[in-house]
Design an enzyme around this catalytic site. Structure first.
Site, short mmCIF file in Angstrom:
data_model
loop_
_atom_site.label_atom_id
_atom_site.label_comp_id
_atom_site.label_asym_id
_atom_site.label_seq_id
_atom_site.Cartn_x
_atom_site.Cartn_y
_atom_site.Cartn_z
N ASP A 51 0.84 -1.20 0.00
CA ASP A 51 0.00 0.00 0.00
C ASP A 51 0.87 1.25 0.00
O ASP A 51 1.41 1.64 1.03
CB ASP A 51 -0.92 -0.02 1.23
N GLU A 130 30.72 10.79 6.67
CA GLU A 130 31.12 10.59 8.07
C GLU A 130 29.94 10.98 8.95
O GLU A 130 29.79 12.13 9.35
CB GLU A 130 32.34 11.45 8.41
N GLU A 132 27.97 11.38 12.11
CA GLU A 132 28.10 11.44 13.56
C GLU A 132 26.75 11.12 14.21
O GLU A 132 25.70 11.32 13.61
CB GLU A 132 28.59 12.82 13.99
N GLU A 212 33.41 11.45 19.50
CA GLU A 212 33.39 12.77 18.87
C GLU A 212 33.45 13.88 19.93
O GLU A 212 33.55 13.62 21.11
CB GLU A 212 32.16 12.94 17.97
N GLU A 220 31.53 8.64 16.12
CA GLU A 220 31.66 8.60 14.66
C GLU A 220 32.28 7.27 14.27
O GLU A 220 33.24 6.81 14.90
CB GLU A 220 32.52 9.76 14.15
N HIS A 269 29.97 15.02 7.29
CA HIS A 269 30.89 15.48 6.25
C HIS A 269 30.90 14.44 5.13
O HIS A 269 31.02 13.25 5.40
CB HIS A 269 32.29 15.66 6.82
N ARG A 339 38.90 23.30 8.47
CA ARG A 339 37.60 22.77 8.86
C ARG A 339 36.57 23.85 9.18
O ARG A 339 35.45 23.55 9.55
CB ARG A 339 37.78 21.83 10.05
N GLU A 358 35.62 17.55 0.46
CA GLU A 358 34.78 17.19 1.60
C GLU A 358 33.77 18.32 1.82
O GLU A 358 34.15 19.44 2.17
CB GLU A 358 35.64 17.00 2.84
N ARG A 360 31.10 19.86 4.12
CA ARG A 360 31.03 19.70 5.57
C ARG A 360 29.70 20.11 6.20
O ARG A 360 29.48 19.88 7.39
CB ARG A 360 32.16 20.50 6.22
#
Length: 470
Positions: A51, A130, A132, A212, A220, A269, A339, A358, A360
Site C-alpha cells: 500500500d 562521516e 556522527e 566525537e 563517529e 561530512h 575545517r 569534503e 562539511r
C-alpha cells in the site's frame, strides 16, 4: 548476486524469512517480511505488492497499489533477527505500467548515476559520508495541548558530574572536549567496536571509529568510500546496525543533528570524487593539487548550496546546528585542510587516488539517496558551466572581522529559508530527469506542512522562560 545465487545464499544460511526493505520519501527504511517459501527467481521480476498510500509523501489512497522488486545485489543475512532472515533492498515500481516510481529515492539516485555517465564527464561518483551520532542512556519527549518537553540522559554526560551514582566515578567528557579521549573517559569504545564488527559482518568496510567532540557519547564510525547508490544503501544499513547494537545493549542512538544545547551537534561530512575508466579526475596542478574539473565541481556546489540545503539539511533541527559563530561550517567557502570552511580539501595523502573534496555542512538526518544526488547534480552543473569557486579562504573563518565575513555567503538559517531557495533554484536538479518537478514540489510541500508549519504552531518550552510574565 543473481536471483539464483540469492536463493542459494538463503538456503546456505538456513533463512526462514525474507525482509523486504525500501526507503521512504524523508529517508527512513520501511519493510515487511514474508516466509522464505514466498521468494523464488520470478519474485525478482514480479515483485511484491504493498500500500503506497501509507508511505509518507507517496501515493494517494485512490492509487495506492505499488510493487517492490528486490535487488539481488543487496542480499545479506539480518544480524539481529531471532529467526534467520534474509534482507533485500527493493526498488519501487508502478504495478500497471511497470515503470520505476519517480518518487522512489533509490531510483532518483540510480538516475543520477546514469546521467553522470551520459554527460561523458565521468562514469563513477564516489561518496564517503562521516555520519556522527549520539549514544544516550535515556530519552523521553512528548507534546500535548498543554505540555511539551524532552529529557535526555547519559552516564557520560558532564551534567551528571555531581549526581549520586553510588558511586559516581567521574570521567565524564567536558563540553566540547570529547574528541579522541581514551578510557575510562571514553566509556563507549567497546560498544562502538561491537558496531564495527556488526557492520563488517554486513559487508561494509569500516576505516575507523572514535568518540566525537560532544559530551554524552557523541560518536563517529567511518566507512570506506563507495559509488553513490551503494554508499546510500550502506548508510541505511549503517543506521540500522548502529541503532540496533545500541538498543541490544540498553542504549539508544540518534542521528538528530542537534539534540543537546550548548555542545556540538552531529554533522555528516561527505567526501566526494569523480572517476573515469578507473582513473581519478580530481587530482591536478591547481589549488591544493586539484584539477580544473574539481574546482568547477566545487564552484557548482557553492553556487547551489543554499538550495540543496533543503535536501542535505532537511529538518528544522538541522538549523539549530548551522548557526553562525559556532563550529558548524556555515560559511560557503573552500580551503585546504581548513575545517571552518564548508568545503575542505583533505591533505592527508599525496596519492592522486586520495584526492577528493569534503562537503562539511550536511547532517545525518538527510535521505542519503537524495542528498548525494543533489550534491552530484550541483557539481555536474559546475563542471558543465565552468563555474569558478572564487578564491580559497585559507584562514580561520570563525575569526574573520565582521567586514570581511560580510562578503562570504552563508548557509540558510532555517528550513523555510532553504525551501524558498530550492524553489527558486532547482533547474540543475531537473537535468536528465533525475529529480522531477513532481518530486521537488512534493518534497517542498511535505516539509512545509509536516515540519516547518508544525513547528510554528507549537510553543517552545523556552518561550515560557522568556515570556510567561509579560
Amino acid at each position: 548476486m543473481t536471483p539464483k545465487e540469492v536463493l542459494e545464499f538463503a538456503k546456505k544460511n538456513d533463512a526462514v524469512m525474507v525482509n523486504l526493505m525500501f526507503v521512504d520519501f524523508p529517508g527512513m527504511w520501511q519493510s515487511f517480511a514474508v516466509p522464505i517459501g514466498q521468494l523464488n527467481e520470478k519474485s525478482f521480476e514480479e515483485g511484491f505488492g504493498f500500500d503506497g498510500s501509507s508511505i509518507r509523501g507517496w501515493q494517494a489512497i485512490n492509487a495506492s497499489d505499488m510493487l517492490m522488486l528486490p535487488d539481488p545485489s543487496t542480499a545479506m543475512m539480518d544480524p539481529f533477527r531471532q529467526y534467520p532472515t534474509l534482507d533485500l533492498i527493493c526498488n519501487i515500481f508502478d504495478p500497471i505500467t511497470k515503470a520505476s516510481y519517480t518518487r522512489d529515492p533509490r531510483y532518483i539516485a540510480q538516475k543520477a548515476q546514469k546521467y553522470l555517465q551520459s554527460t561523458g564527464i565521468a562514469d563513477t561518483a564516489y561518496f564517503g559520508p562521516e555520519a556522527e551520532f549520539f549514544i544516550f542512556d535515556d530519552i523521553r519527549y512528548d507534546q500535548t495541548t498543554n505540555s511539551g518537553y524532552y529529557f535526555i540522559d547519559s552516564k557520560e554526560g558532564i551534567w551528571n558530574s555531581g549526581r549520586d551514582e553510588k558511586p559516581n566515578l567521574g570521567y565524564k567528557p567536558r563540553y566540547k572536549e570529547g574528541y579522541f579521549p581514551i578510557s575510562p573517559n571514553d566509556s563507549m569504545e567497546d560498544l562502538r567496536s561491537e558496531m564495527v564488527m556488526m557492520l563488517q559482518k554486513c559487508g561494509i568496510e569500516v576505516e575507523a571509529q572514535h568518540h566525537e567532540v560532544a559530551t554524552a557519547g557523541q560518536a563517529e564510525i567511518d566507512m570506506r568510500f563507495s559509488p553513490l547508490v551503494k554508499m546510500a544503501d550502506w548508510l541505511m544499513i549503517f543506521k540500522y546496525v548502529v541503532k540496533n547494537v545500541a538498543y541490544k545493549n540498553g542504549k539508544t542512538v540518534t542521528f538528530m543533528p542537534k539534540p543537546l544545547f550548548q555542545d556540538n551537534g552531529s554533522g555528516m561530512h561527505v567526501h566526494q570524487s569523480l572517476w573515469k575508466a578507473d582513473k581519478p579526475l580530481f587530482p591536478g596542478n591547481g589549488y591544493a593539487g586539484l584539477s580544473e574539473m574539481a574546482l568547477h565541481y566545487i564552484g557548482g556546489i557553492l553556487k547551489h548550496s543554499k538550495a540543496i540545503a533543503a535536501i542535505t539539511n532537511p529538518t528544522t533541527n538541522s538549523y539549530k546546528r548551522l548557526v553562525p559563530g559556532f563550529e558548524a561550517p556555515v560559511n560557503l567557502a573552500y580551503s585546504a585542510r581548513n575545517r571552518s570552511a564548508s568545503i575542505r580539501i583533505p591533505m592527508y595523502s599525496a596519492s592522486p587516488k586520495a584526492k577528493r573534496i569534503e562537503v562539511r555542512y550536511p547532517d545525518p538526518s538527510c535521505n542519503p539517496y537524495l542528498a548525494f544526488t543533489a550534491m552530484l547534480m550541483a557539481g555536474i552543473d559546475g563542471i558543465e558551466n565552468r563555474i569558478e569557486p572564487g578564491e580559497p579562504l585559507d584562514k580561520d573563518l570563525y575569526d574573520l572581522e565582521p567586514e570581511e565575513l560580510a562578503t562570504v555567503p552563508q548557509m540558510p538559517g532555517s528550513l523555510d529559508e532553504a525551501l524558498n531557495n530550492i524553489e527558486a533554484d532547482h533547474e540543475f536538479l531537473l537535468k536528465g530527469d533525475v529529480f522531477t518537478e513532481d518530486v521537488l514540489k512534493t518534497w517542498i510541500a511535505y516539509k512545509w506542512e509536516k515540519e516547518v508549519d508544525a513547528m510554528r504552531l507549537r510553543p517552545h518550552p523556552y518561550e515560557f522562560y522568556l515570556y510567561y510574565d509579560v
